[in-house]
Write an enzyme that holds these catalytic residues in place. Structure first.
Site, PDB file in Angstrom:
ATOM      1  N   THR B 197     -88.808  65.057  29.471  1.00 30.82           N
ATOM      2  CA  THR B 197     -89.513  63.458  29.241  1.00 30.82           C
ATOM      3  C   THR B 197     -88.199  63.280  30.197  1.00 30.82           C
ATOM      4  OG1 THR B 197     -88.831  63.738  27.079  1.00 30.82           O
ATOM      5  CG2 THR B 197     -88.062  61.486  27.982  1.00 30.82           C
ATOM      6  N   ARG B 225     -98.188  64.298  16.791  1.00 32.73           N
ATOM      7  CA  ARG B 225     -97.153  64.590  16.651  1.00 32.73           C
ATOM      8  C   ARG B 225     -96.608  63.380  17.774  1.00 32.73           C
ATOM      9  NH1 ARG B 225     -92.238  65.302  21.080  1.00 32.73           N
ATOM     10  NH2 ARG B 225     -90.702  65.719  19.741  1.00 32.73           N
ATOM     11  N   ASP B 228     -89.842  60.991  19.603  1.00 31.57           N
ATOM     12  CA  ASP B 228     -88.849  60.184  20.322  1.00 31.57           C
ATOM     13  C   ASP B 228     -88.842  58.747  20.997  1.00 31.57           C
ATOM     14  OD1 ASP B 228     -87.140  61.921  21.624  1.00 31.57           O
ATOM     15  OD2 ASP B 228     -86.536  60.400  22.396  1.00 31.57           O
ATOM     16  N   GLY B 248     -84.359  64.645  25.135  1.00 36.69           N
ATOM     17  CA  GLY B 248     -83.681  65.644  24.050  1.00 36.69           C
ATOM     18  C   GLY B 248     -85.090  66.547  23.024  1.00 36.69           C
TER      19      GLY B 248
END
Lengths: 322, 326
Positions: B197, B225, B228, B248
């Protein structure tokens, strides 16, 4: 230390002039949902089960903006979203963009328990719902005549609204009108928070979102930390203008100020609501600390007490403590 | 005190066996992005413009897991998400489920500035993108050979576990690379995890903070899905005090509302940026694995991670510059 439960079932702008035929069914529904929650707590059900149960009830009642009775997008469709969180483990689940799932909060729970993910949206969430065999219905099941009317009015006024019961016209109560920007009411979501006698906390929130929202718009309700939050200190379910609650991380902040500033539940809730522009947010919260009160509902004016009816503009909230 | 500062990241959780050339390639990209950000800051662009510019660059380069080069869903497609937040008024924008938008971070910014909402997803977001006239491409554009290979490995390893904290007994047929390293993140062997990311945080000369994060998400994720990265308070946060971007294990980041946590301990406990980052990484992640970058309005920059490595780079106006993996 006993249990405590609080729930809110935003039902649109509730001026004092709201006629009984609109007000009473909503109060009765709210009282019914509270009773469901209380029975579950007395039967020693875990708060996670309790909040899911209560929010399911609220979703099934057509007066509230969740499940059946959800407000409509600009295309006249329903896109529902929800989230649930367990305070002990901080496990959580969320869903958005549902159009056929009868109980969004239950699907959120299944995401939490049956997938490696936290949040599923739109077609992926619908596909998961089918895999799980949850109850689904034709999209038309969720649409009520009141919401068709609300959408029509919002589109005529070219407005995106949270939800409102009354048509937009000059409010007889000028002070009330002054508090609502553009005549929008500030409700649009249902939620429940609960704590049991062991201090286990849980929170759940569910909604159809904003009247006339853009298709694909996600609000605060499925966003952990914005509309829903629970940890070992408190559980919060918030309601209001999603965009303001997202930037204000409202649900999370209540727990944060309790923890980091040592505020009581009531003070923390007041502090956080105070940070959001007036009229944009409300919440229910319970704590696991021994302090009283263990429940709070902000703004306080909408507490519906067993004995005294004190209904004002903000979300219907109701609570009971053992 | 004061002055601008910038940090970029390309993901937390790096395979210790990552070939040297990959590491160098990553460092070169991070350096290039830092340079782009630094020029922009020197030309007095506001923080919000700088984070967008830098993340666009990271999305366009196929190396990391965002835009082109995004991780693939279980169906072999790409579903991208991003968020951006402007500290001064905490304006924010987010998008999820994008499949044709070349630069998700820019669409997130348009949501913030050109729509009445904060977050748009899936076909609604794609519709909005069309109306805004942003650059659209076929889904294939985002898919790289590398990631097609990774998806295959992930399916063979078949180890998106329900509880990723339970170590797997390696399944037979798992790729050789997966067997070498027992490290896991999000249930996948670290070698197939695709953690990269991307994100950028900036504080400009006026002390305005901004943050942006962009990703293709988890390799082999279920379609639909959401992780975050597009969630304000989890993957991204910015306020008057600071700007934060996280990376993460999505679940861990969401449960700990990681980005907001850094700002909350600064705001409510009076911690400095470095203290806040340390505190949050040590105490708020439980067994979750994640990393973050952050800047403060005072021109400080910090990063923290409890993973094996994080691709990152940072620079401050007084000439400090550092790019690292471990």
């Amino acid at each position: 230390m006993g249990w405590a439960i609080a729930l809110h079932g935003g039902a649109g702008d509730i001026p004092l002039s709201l006629p009984p035929e609109l007000r009473l069914p909503r109060e009765a529904s709210l009282r019914h949902c509270l009773d469901v929650g209380i029975a579950a707590l007395k039967a020693h059900k875990h708060p996670l089960d309790v909040v899911e149960l209560v929010v399911r009830e609220l979703e099934n009642h057509p007066h509230f903006n969740a499940g059946k009775g959800s407000v409509l997008t600009s295309s006249g469709t329903v896109e529902m979203e929800a989230s649930i969180m367990d305070g002990q483990t901080k496990r959580c689940g969320a869903v958005s963009g549902l159009s056929t799932v009868v109980n969004a909060v239950s699907l959120a729970r299944l995401v939490m328990e049956k997938t490696p993910h936290i949040y599923l949206g739109f077609h992926g969430a619908e596909a998961f719902a089918r895999e799980q065999g949850v109850e689904t219905a034709d999209p038309s099941y969720f649409v009520t005549p009141e919401n068709i009317e609300r959408l029509k009015q919002a589109q005529e006024a070219n407005r995106v609204q949270i939800d409102y019961t009354q048509p937009i016209k000059k409010e007889p109560n000028v002070a009330a009108a002054a508090r609502i920007p553009n005549g929008d009411s500030q409700i649009g979501t249902v939620g429940c928070v609960a704590v049991d006698s062991e201090g286990n906390l849980a929170s759940a929130t569910s909604t159809g979102g904003l009247v006339n929202k853009m298709a694909g718009r996600i609000g605060d309700s499925p966003i952990i930390g914005a509309g829903t939050y629970a940890n070992h200190i408190c559980a919060v379910s918030a309601t209001g203008k999603g965009e303001a609650m997202i930037r204000g991380t409202v649900a999370r902040d209540v727990a944060a100020v309790m923890e980091f500033k040592g505020l009581s539940l009531k003070e923390a809730a007041a502090y956080v609501i105070g940070q959001v522009p007036p009229g944009n947010a409300g919440l229910v919260a319970v704590s696991s600390t021994g302090e009283t009160p263990r429940c709070t509902i902000l703004p306080e004016c909408f507490v519906l007490l067993p004995v005294k009816m004190d209904i004002q503009r903000f979300p219907y909230g109701i609570f009971q403590l053992k | 005190m004061g002055g601008w500062a910038i940090a970029v990241h390309g993901g937390a959780g790096v395979d210790p066996n990552l070939p040297k050339e990959r590491q160098e390639e990553a460092k070169r990209l991070l350096t290039r992005c830092l340079d782009i950000g630094i020029s922009a800051l020197r030309s007095n662009l506001p923080a919000i413009d700088v984070v967008e510019l830098v993340v666009r660059e990271l999305e366009t380069d196929p190396l990391f897991n965002s835009g082109r080069g995004s991780a693939l869903t279980e169906n072999g497609t790409v579903e991208m998400e991003a968020s951006i937040m402007d500290g001064p008024k905490r304006r924010c924008g987010a998008v999820s489920g994008l499949s044709t938008v070349k630069n998700p971070v820019s669409l997130a910014r348009l949501v913030m500035e050109k729509s009445p909402h904060s977050y748009l997803a899936f076909s609604g977001a794609e519709e909005f993108a069309k109306k805004q006239g942003v650059e659209l491409v076929d889904n294939e554009y985002f898919i790289t050979e590398d990631n097609v290979g990774m998806l295959k490995l992930a399916k063979e390893a078949n180890s998106i576990l329900f509880d990723y904290r339970i170590p797997t007994i390696a399944t037979c047929g798992a790729g050789a690379a997966a067997m070498d390293s027992p490290l896991q993140m999000n249930g996948l062997p670290i070698s197939v995890y695709a953690p990269e990311t991307v994100g950028c945080v900036v504080v400009d000369k006026e002390g305005r903070c901004a943050a942006a994060t962009s990703t293709g998400g988890l390799m082999n994720k279920m379609t639909g899905r959401i992780g975050d990265s597009p969630l304000i308070g989890s993957g991204t946060y910015a306020c008057e005090l600071c700007g934060v971007s996280c990376t993460g294990e999505g679940e861990a980041i969401i449960r700990s509302t990681l980005a907001r946590e850094v700002a909350a301990v600064m705001e409510y406990k009076g911690l400095s940026l470095h203290e806040a980052v340390d505190f949050v990484i040590k105490n708020r992640l439980d067994e979750g694995k994640a990393g973050l970058i952050a800047v403060s309005k005072n021109g400080e920059v910090a990063c923290g991670f409890n993973t094996t490595g994080m691709f990152r780079g940072c620079a401050t106006e007084d000439g400090f510059m550092e790019v690292g993996v471990w």
